[in-house]
Design a protein around this motif. Structure first.
Motif, PDB file in Angstrom:
ATOM      1  N   ALA A  46       0.813  -1.216   0.000  1.00  8.24           N
ATOM      2  CA  ALA A  46       0.000   0.000   0.000  1.00  8.24           C
ATOM      3  C   ALA A  46       0.842   1.260   0.000  1.00  8.24           C
ATOM      4  CB  ALA A  46      -0.930  -0.008   1.211  1.00  8.24           C
ATOM      5  N   ALA A  47       2.076   1.143   0.506  1.00  7.57           N
ATOM      6  CA  ALA A  47       2.938   2.317   0.585  1.00  7.57           C
ATOM      7  C   ALA A  47       3.878   2.426  -0.613  1.00  7.57           C
ATOM      8  CB  ALA A  47       3.763   2.262   1.881  1.00  7.57           C
ATOM      9  N   ALA A  48       3.752   1.519  -1.565  1.00  2.00           N
ATOM     10  CA  ALA A  48       4.679   1.504  -2.698  1.00  2.00           C
ATOM     11  C   ALA A  48       4.470   2.726  -3.588  1.00  2.00           C
ATOM     12  CB  ALA A  48       4.480   0.228  -3.512  1.00  2.00           C
ATOM     13  N   ASP A  49       5.590   3.319  -4.013  1.00  2.00           N
ATOM     14  CA  ASP A  49       5.522   4.439  -4.943  1.00  2.00           C
ATOM     15  C   ASP A  49       6.387   4.149  -6.169  1.00  2.00           C
ATOM     16  OD1 ASP A  49       7.987   4.503  -3.767  1.00  2.00           O
ATOM     17  OD2 ASP A  49       7.924   6.629  -3.191  1.00  2.00           O
ATOM     18  N   ASP A  50       6.576   2.855  -6.465  1.00  5.34           N
ATOM     19  CA  ASP A  50       7.399   2.470  -7.610  1.00  5.34           C
ATOM     20  C   ASP A  50       6.689   2.806  -8.914  1.00  5.34           C
ATOM     21  OD1 ASP A  50       9.170   1.472  -5.790  1.00  5.34           O
ATOM     22  OD2 ASP A  50       8.532  -0.616  -6.004  1.00  5.34           O
ATOM     23  N   PRO A  51       7.450   3.073  -9.966  1.00  2.00           N
ATOM     24  CA  PRO A  51       6.829   3.318 -11.271  1.00  2.00           C
ATOM     25  C   PRO A  51       6.033   2.098 -11.728  1.00  2.00           C
ATOM     26  CG  PRO A  51       9.159   3.926 -11.280  1.00  2.00           C
ATOM     27  CD  PRO A  51       8.913   3.199 -10.003  1.00  2.00           C
ATOM     28  N   ALA A  52       4.963   2.335 -12.454  1.00  7.01           N
ATOM     29  CA  ALA A  52       4.137   1.237 -12.959  1.00  7.01           C
ATOM     30  C   ALA A  52       4.902   0.455 -14.018  1.00  7.01           C
ATOM     31  CB  ALA A  52       2.840   1.789 -13.536  1.00  7.01           C
ATOM     32  N   LEU A  53       4.657  -0.855 -14.043  1.00  7.76           N
ATOM     33  CA  LEU A  53       5.268  -1.711 -15.046  1.00  7.76           C
ATOM     34  C   LEU A  53       4.318  -1.874 -16.221  1.00  7.76           C
ATOM     35  CD1 LEU A  53       6.648  -4.599 -12.773  1.00  7.76           C
ATOM     36  CD2 LEU A  53       7.857  -2.546 -13.546  1.00  7.76           C
ATOM     37  N   SER A  54       4.882  -2.012 -17.405  1.00  4.20           N
ATOM     38  CA  SER A  54       4.051  -2.333 -18.566  1.00  4.20           C
ATOM     39  C   SER A  54       3.558  -3.765 -18.443  1.00  4.20           C
ATOM     40  CB  SER A  54       4.860  -2.161 -19.853  1.00  4.20           C
ATOM     41  OG  SER A  54       5.872  -3.161 -19.925  1.00  4.20           O
ATOM     42  N   ASP A  55       2.613  -4.145 -19.280  1.00  7.34           N
ATOM     43  CA  ASP A  55       2.106  -5.517 -19.241  1.00  7.34           C
ATOM     44  C   ASP A  55       3.223  -6.519 -19.500  1.00  7.34           C
ATOM     45  OD1 ASP A  55      -0.410  -4.589 -18.696  1.00  7.34           O
ATOM     46  OD2 ASP A  55      -1.159  -4.787 -20.759  1.00  7.34           O
ATOM     47  N   ALA A  56       4.075  -6.221 -20.468  1.00  6.04           N
ATOM     48  CA  ALA A  56       5.174  -7.133 -20.793  1.00  6.04           C
ATOM     49  C   ALA A  56       6.162  -7.218 -19.638  1.00  6.04           C
ATOM     50  CB  ALA A  56       5.885  -6.666 -22.065  1.00  6.04           C
ATOM     51  N   GLU A  57       6.450  -6.084 -18.999  1.00  8.11           N
ATOM     52  CA  GLU A  57       7.366  -6.093 -17.856  1.00  8.11           C
ATOM     53  C   GLU A  57       6.771  -6.855 -16.678  1.00  8.11           C
ATOM     54  OE1 GLU A  57       9.776  -1.861 -18.462  1.00  8.11           O
ATOM     55  OE2 GLU A  57       7.791  -1.872 -17.513  1.00  8.11           O
ATOM     56  N   SER A  58       5.481  -6.676 -16.468  1.00  6.86           N
ATOM     57  CA  SER A  58       4.821  -7.404 -15.369  1.00  6.86           C
ATOM     58  C   SER A  58       4.882  -8.908 -15.604  1.00  6.86           C
ATOM     59  CB  SER A  58       3.365  -6.957 -15.236  1.00  6.86           C
ATOM     60  OG  SER A  58       3.289  -5.627 -14.770  1.00  6.86           O
ATOM     61  N   ARG A  59       4.621  -9.346 -16.833  1.00  5.15           N
ATOM     62  CA  ARG A  59       4.661 -10.780 -17.142  1.00  5.15           C
ATOM     63  C   ARG A  59       6.070 -11.334 -16.953  1.00  5.15           C
ATOM     64  NH1 ARG A  59       1.197  -9.191 -21.358  1.00  5.15           N
ATOM     65  NH2 ARG A  59       2.953  -9.143 -22.830  1.00  5.15           N
ATOM     66  N   HIS A  60       7.058 -10.559 -17.385  1.00  2.00           N
ATOM     67  CA  HIS A  60       8.447 -11.018 -17.247  1.00  2.00           C
ATOM     68  C   HIS A  60       8.851 -11.078 -15.779  1.00  2.00           C
ATOM     69  CE1 HIS A  60      12.607 -11.760 -18.117  1.00  2.00           C
ATOM     70  NE2 HIS A  60      13.000 -10.579 -17.674  1.00  2.00           N
ATOM     71  N   ALA A  61       8.532 -10.042 -15.029  1.00  2.00           N
ATOM     72  CA  ALA A  61       8.853 -10.038 -13.602  1.00  2.00           C
ATOM     73  C   ALA A  61       8.143 -11.185 -12.890  1.00  2.00           C
ATOM     74  CB  ALA A  61       8.466  -8.702 -12.973  1.00  2.00           C
ATOM     75  N   ALA A  62       6.884 -11.431 -13.244  1.00  2.00           N
ATOM     76  CA  ALA A  62       6.138 -12.526 -12.624  1.00  2.00           C
ATOM     77  C   ALA A  62       6.778 -13.872 -12.951  1.00  2.00           C
ATOM     78  CB  ALA A  62       4.690 -12.501 -13.088  1.00  2.00           C
TER      79      ALA A  62
END
Length: 231
Positions: free
Chosen positions: A54-70
């Motif tokens: 809830a306190a995260a202020d990280d930049p949003a990831l793109s869909d491709a970045e989210s899939r790769h990170a996951a």
């Protein structure tokens, strides 16, 4: 004569009964632990190094970045599933109480890693590997086998496991999206813990494993990581 007619002395039967009951208790304990590990309900000790979502202020990831990170965090989660099962399998048959405590303590810290990876997968709207029960069972069986190789090789499996996990985590720190700071904080803490586990195993007398065994472990790891990234 009377004893022969009436069977063996009950005093001889009691220790064997207690041994069988003791092993049944241990088996049930490990089965329960496995279920809690696999469904994510096992209790962990330390707070997530990434901090509250809830306190995260990280930049949003793109869909491709989210899939790769996951995909990478799913691989890390599987690695912790395997380490947890390996160490508990080793500890179950280990006859040296000091080494047994080392293995169980490492397993407890791997539970923290499991929770952190699971939390990050949830944040990325993803899930753990569908093959986790298979990875757990295989690693637990390997731990049982490793425990019979002697104390030095028992610790050697721990040291080599941690060495290979360190390499994977270093690779993931390079491969994660540059601005995925939450995943990076988790992976960095995991890597530091694995370095500590390896050093502990070496301090207690870990013997280098034969090259054939190390190669087989790397091959198994390659199959696991390739599969877990996608499934």
């Amino acid at each position: 004569m009377e004893q022969a007619m009436h069977g063996s002395d009950p005093r001889d039967v009691a220790p064997a009964w207690r041994r069988r009951t003791g092993w049944l208790d241990k088996a049930l304990t490990e089965a329960g632990r496995a279920l809690r590990v696999l469904d994510g309900s096992v209790a962990h000790e330390r707070a997530n190094p990434a901090g509250p979502a809830a306190a995260a202020d990280d930049p949003a990831l793109s869909d491709a970045e989210s899939r790769h990170a996951a995909g990478l965090m799913r691989v890390n989660h599987v690695g912790e599933i395997c380490a947890q099962a390996l160490y508990r399998g080793q500890a179950l048959l280990c006859r040296d109480e000091g080494v047994r405590r080392v293995l169980l303590r490492a397993a407890e810290e791997e539970v923290d890693h499991l929770a952190w990876c699971r939390q990050r997968l949830d944040e990325l709207h993803s899930r753990p590997s569908l093959f986790n029960p298979l990875w757990y069972a295989g690693s637990f069986g390997l731990g049982l086998a490793a425990s019979r190789a002697g104390i030095s090789y028992n610790l050697g499996f721990m040291a080599e496991t941690e060495r290979q996990v360190e390499e994977h985590l270093d690779g993931h720190l390079s491969a994660l999206p540059e601005h995925d700071r939450r995943s990076r904080r988790i992976v960095t803490q995991m890597r530091d813990d694995e370095i500590g586990h390896r050093a502990t195993a070496e301090h207690h007398g870990a013997a280098p494993l034969p090259a054939l065994v190390r190669g087989a472990m790397r091959l198994m790891s390659k199959v696991m990581t390739t599969t877990a990234y996608r499934i």
